[in-house]
Design an enzyme around this catalytic site. Structure first.
Site, PDB file in Angstrom:
ATOM      1  N   ASP A   7       3.178  78.293  15.850  1.00 12.55           N
ATOM      2  CA  ASP A   7       3.357  79.648  15.353  1.00 12.55           C
ATOM      3  C   ASP A   7       2.024  80.070  14.732  1.00 12.55           C
ATOM      4  O   ASP A   7       1.144  79.228  14.493  1.00 12.55           O
ATOM      5  CB  ASP A   7       4.475  79.644  14.303  1.00 12.55           C
ATOM      6  N   ASP A   9       1.351  83.326  12.052  1.00 15.43           N
ATOM      7  CA  ASP A   9       1.461  83.786  10.669  1.00 15.43           C
ATOM      8  C   ASP A   9       2.321  82.832   9.846  1.00 15.43           C
ATOM      9  O   ASP A   9       3.462  82.537  10.193  1.00 15.43           O
ATOM     10  CB  ASP A   9       2.070  85.189  10.609  1.00 15.43           C
ATOM     11  N   ASP A 168       6.687  77.689  10.460  1.00 18.73           N
ATOM     12  CA  ASP A 168       7.026  77.742   9.039  1.00 18.73           C
ATOM     13  C   ASP A 168       8.367  78.402   8.752  1.00 18.73           C
ATOM     14  O   ASP A 168       8.777  78.462   7.596  1.00 18.73           O
ATOM     15  CB  ASP A 168       5.940  78.498   8.274  1.00 18.73           C
TER      16      ASP A 168
END
Length: 224
Positions: A7, A9, A168
């Site tokens: 991922d 961001d 995250d």
């Protein structure tokens, strides 16, 4: 070959200040009260329209299209002004370069960012050549739909057993589970470790050195 999908961001880049500032600008421009910061960052990882729908309770339509466009315009303006930073997390660059140098690893990105925004970031950081395939919100349905992972595997010829998704948020973990690949969480992003584990992450890394050890057991990284 091990396919490692990241991922962006909240995993590679600490973009929360840019995201919050751009969302605030977009909401105000549309006569709306901006959500509080914590509520905004909870939705990072979804495509922009999906995030806007989740925050406003409006399921698509012209208002979501305009709100999303205003957000992207505000984010682009902030990036050009360079008055709010979106730095890479400590150890991210070193880990990516070390992994990309291996013959037995292919790197990919699966992100809710637009391709234009991601390209600008990778060009700025000099990392465009590191990733063998890049999947964005322009290419597939929003997370947690597994399309981005499926497309990444197809692009490099990897199967689910050879693939790991690193992110995250629970959106990343649920996307990985839907694609039948291993999910590893990181603790420095927008959803906490307990949520990631409960969603199906096999482990949650506390820093990039630990993360590389989880992805490639037995490997060690020099501290950033």
């Amino acid at each position: 070959m091990r396919l490692i999908i990241f991922d962006c961001d909240g995993t590679l880049v600490d973009s929360q200040h840019m995201i919050v500032a751009a969302m605030t600008t977009a909401f105000i421009a549309n006569g709306l009260t901006p959500p509080e910061r914590g509520h905004m960052v909870r939705h990072v990882g979804l495509s922009v329209p999906e995030a806007m729908s989740a925050m406003t309770g409006v399921a698509g339509g012209a208002s979501i299209i305009k709100l999303s466009a205003d957000y992207r315009a505000a984010f682009s303006a902030l990036r050009k002004a360079a008055n709010i930073a979106d730095p890479m997390f400590p150890g991210a660059r070193e880990s990516l370069l070390a992994l990309a140098a291996r013959d037995d690893v292919a790197l990919a990105i699966a992100t809710g960012k637009s391709r234009r925004g991601l390209d600008a970031l990778l060009e700025r950081e000099g990392l465009a050549s590191v990733f063998m395939t890049i999947q964005t919100a322009d290419d597939a349905p929003s997370k947690p739909h597994p399309a981005m992972i499926h497309q990444a595997m197809d692009a490099v010829g990897a199967n689910p057993a050879e693939t790991v998704m690193i992110g995250d948020t629970t959106f990343d973990v649920l996307m990985a589970r839907a694609a039948s690949v291993t999910a590893i969480g990181v603790s420095w992003g927008y959803h906490d470790a307990a949520e990631l584990t409960q969603s199906g992450a096999v482990a949650v890394a506390g820093d990039f050195r630990e993360l590389v050890g989880l992805v490639l057991p037995g490997e060690r990284m020099v501290a950033a």
